[in-house]
Write an enzyme that holds these catalytic residues in place. Structure first.
Site, PDB file in Angstrom:
ATOM      1  N   CYS A  92     -31.119 -33.251  84.249  1.00 34.00           N
ATOM      2  CA  CYS A  92     -31.085 -34.800  82.835  1.00 34.00           C
ATOM      3  C   CYS A  92     -29.106 -34.687  83.192  1.00 34.00           C
ATOM      4  O   CYS A  92     -28.331 -35.556  84.456  1.00 34.00           O
ATOM      5  CB  CYS A  92     -30.895 -35.245  81.811  1.00 34.00           C
ATOM      6  SG  CYS A  92     -30.498 -33.566  80.802  1.00 34.00           S
ATOM      7  N   HIS A  98     -31.572 -42.413  84.562  1.00 34.59           N
ATOM      8  CA  HIS A  98     -32.088 -40.669  83.571  1.00 34.59           C
ATOM      9  C   HIS A  98     -32.681 -39.892  84.392  1.00 34.59           C
ATOM     10  O   HIS A  98     -33.481 -40.526  85.460  1.00 34.59           O
ATOM     11  CB  HIS A  98     -31.889 -40.696  82.421  1.00 34.59           C
ATOM     12  CG  HIS A  98     -32.632 -41.300  81.919  1.00 34.59           C
ATOM     13  ND1 HIS A  98     -34.278 -40.297  80.811  1.00 34.59           N
ATOM     14  CD2 HIS A  98     -33.320 -42.319  82.261  1.00 34.59           C
ATOM     15  CE1 HIS A  98     -34.839 -40.271  80.737  1.00 34.59           C
ATOM     16  NE2 HIS A  98     -34.923 -41.662  81.133  1.00 34.59           N
ATOM     17  N   HIS A 152     -29.906 -34.136  75.288  1.00 30.01           N
ATOM     18  CA  HIS A 152     -30.315 -35.309  76.946  1.00 30.01           C
ATOM     19  C   HIS A 152     -29.048 -35.574  77.537  1.00 30.01           C
ATOM     20  O   HIS A 152     -28.574 -35.952  76.349  1.00 30.01           O
ATOM     21  CB  HIS A 152     -31.481 -35.724  76.195  1.00 30.01           C
ATOM     22  CG  HIS A 152     -32.077 -36.601  77.960  1.00 30.01           C
ATOM     23  ND1 HIS A 152     -32.198 -35.778  79.311  1.00 30.01           N
ATOM     24  CD2 HIS A 152     -31.918 -37.882  78.275  1.00 30.01           C
ATOM     25  CE1 HIS A 152     -32.844 -36.746  79.977  1.00 30.01           C
ATOM     26  NE2 HIS A 152     -32.818 -38.091  79.477  1.00 30.01           N
TER      27      HIS A 152
END
Length: 156
Positions: free
Chosen positions: A70, A132, A120
């Site tokens: 990520c 993402h 994240h």
């Protein structure tokens, strides 16, 4: 401020068949089409770079150009436009200018957190969605923000 639509450049970008569906007055109707001022920003360019990686596989610790985790996707996307970000999602949160949900813009980073810990990150695409690289076995993709526990940060 009045938006100006330059028809020749609009034709070049989207093709002649779509022009009439794009704008009525100054309101843009087609998602993903941005005005020239917005398109020139580093954040919007980074967003486009992330989107261009659609389908690239997730790999923990990877920062491109063919595999990403990520924070590797966000780091890669902003590095390509000359902006430096640290490596992890938490470090990226710490290095951005924090903005409220009501002030978020395309290209801002979206940080998912539990308490004070960021776990994240993705790049805001507008319309409540992010680009993402989610997890092992998945690929870079556009997805609806699935949580209310998010913070927003703008890369300086």
């Amino acid at each position: 401020m009045t938006a100006q639509v330059h028809v020749p450049s609009l034709f070049a970008r989207v093709g002649t068949a779509s022009v009439l569906t794009l704008a009525v007055g100054t309101t843009m109707l087609a998602p993903g089409i941005v005005d020239d001022a917005e398109a020139a920003t580093n954040s919007t360019k980074a967003l486009r770079i992330a989107a261009s990686k659609k389908g690239a596989p997730y790999r923990w610790g990877a920062a491109g150009p063919h595999r990403f985790d990520c924070s590797g996707l966000t780091l890669y996307s902003f590095r390509k436009v000359g902006k430096k970000l640290p490596r992890t999602a938490q470090q990226q949160y710490n290095s951005t200018r924090h903005v409220s949900r009501s002030k978020r813009q395309r290209g801002d980073l979206v940080f998912f957190h539990s308490g004070r810990s960021v776990y994240h990150v993705g790049i805001y695409a507008g319309g409540g969605k992010i680009w993402h690289s989610p997890k092992t076995g998945a690929v870079v993709r556009l997805e609806k923000i699935w949580s209310n526990t998010v913070w927003y940060g703008r890369v300086r």
